[in-house]
Design an enzyme around this catalytic site. Structure first.
Site, PDB file in Angstrom:
ATOM      1  N   SER A   1       0.845  -1.182   0.000  1.00  0.00           N
ATOM      2  CA  SER A   1       0.000   0.000   0.000  1.00  0.00           C
ATOM      3  C   SER A   1       0.882   1.234   0.000  1.00  0.00           C
ATOM      4  CB  SER A   1      -0.884   0.017   1.254  1.00  0.00           C
ATOM      5  OG  SER A   1      -1.592   1.237   1.376  1.00  0.00           O
TER       6      SER A   1
ATOM      7  N   TYR B   1      -2.003  -0.526  10.557  1.00  0.00           N
ATOM      8  CA  TYR B   1      -2.032  -0.847   9.132  1.00  0.00           C
ATOM      9  C   TYR B   1      -0.757  -0.374   8.447  1.00  0.00           C
ATOM     10  CZ  TYR B   1      -3.861  -1.088   4.332  1.00  0.00           C
ATOM     11  OH  TYR B   1      -4.054  -1.371   3.003  1.00  0.00           O
TER      12      TYR B   1
END
Length: 264
Positions: free
Chosen positions: A142, A155
């Site tokens: 990501s 995350y």
């Protein structure tokens, strides 16, 4: 020439589903893994509608936190198709909570799913690829694997870990015929924010404005498909300002830190 065998985790929705459909259009043999078997069968039906035969799709339910199940899963793929050409580690969960509010069990779950599960399956598949002297390992990381943003401490930590692990793995195995790709999505229109973990571990349940305005998931899959086909080591994919953050982080980390703070 035998069909390419592509194994995709997190294949029951979002990027995983879209990528499975794109490989179906290319005629690949496809292995679909996630926890929800009913959703995997729905995706399998869509793959057949996209052009592959029923025997070219294997529905293989798998919880990536259950490491003990992975050797049997790998053998099931080999028994069906004989080889694994590409593994896309796409299973994952996001987060929407501040550090102060987040229960430690949420951090543990993020690490188990987004980090340890990807490592465990990669280690289970790697001996097969090394024995053949060929193969391709990929992970959906990501932009959060390079940029720290509010309400995603766990995350971001997990995705930074994936960038580091697979970059290091590439350095170990690339000379042995194994390609390693890190996929770096920005905001993609999926249910990632709805399914994200809140502070207590329940589903966040809301669609972020950034996600709702992000890149169409089919367009995202096309970019990833082309990048993997070209064996790119890193594949950025997105259309918004978040993609510029990748360059700002390289050129001026201090500027990026100020920009992120101003947005929070």
């Amino acid at each position: 020439m035998p069909s390419q065998t592509v194994w995709i985790t997190g294949a029951s929705s979002g990027i995983g589903e879209a990528l499975a459909l794109r490989y179906a259009q290319d005629g690949a043999d496809i292995v679909l893994s996630a926890r929800r078997e009913d959703e995997l069968r729905r995706v399998a039906d869509r793959c057949q509608q996209a052009g592959v035969a029923a025997d070219q799709v294997l529905v293989l339910p798998l919880d990536v936190t259950h490491w003990e199940a992975m050797p049997e899963a790998v053998q099931a793929v080999l028994d069906r198709f004989g080889h694994i050409d590409l593994l896309v580690n796409n299973a994952g969960v996001s987060q929407r909570s501040t550090c102060q509010d987040t229960d430690m069990s949420v951090y543990r779950q993020l690490m188990e799913v987004d980090v340890m599960g990807q490592i465990a399956l990669t280690k289970a598949v790697l001996p097969h690829m090394l024995s053949r002297g060929s193969g391709h390992l990929a992970v959906t990381a990501s932009v959060a694997g390079k940029v720290g943003v509010p309400q995603r401490t766990g995350y971001c930590a997990a995705k930074h870990a994936m960038m580091g692990f697979f970059d290091a793995l590439r350095a170990e195995v690339e000379d042995q015929g194994i390609h390693v790709s890190t996929i770096v999505p920005g905001f993609i229109r999926t249910d990632i924010s709805r399914n994200a973990l809140a502070a207590d571990g329940t589903a966040f349940g809301e669609l972020d404005p950034d996600i709702s305005g992000g890149m169409d998931v089919a367009d995202c899959a096309e970019v990833i498909f082309r990048g993997l086909s070209a064996r790119k080591r890193e594949i950025p994919v997105g259309k918004g300002k978040e993609m510029a953050a990748l360059w700002v982080k390289r050129l001026s980390p201090e500027l990026l830190f100020r920009l992120v703070k101003a947005r929070s």
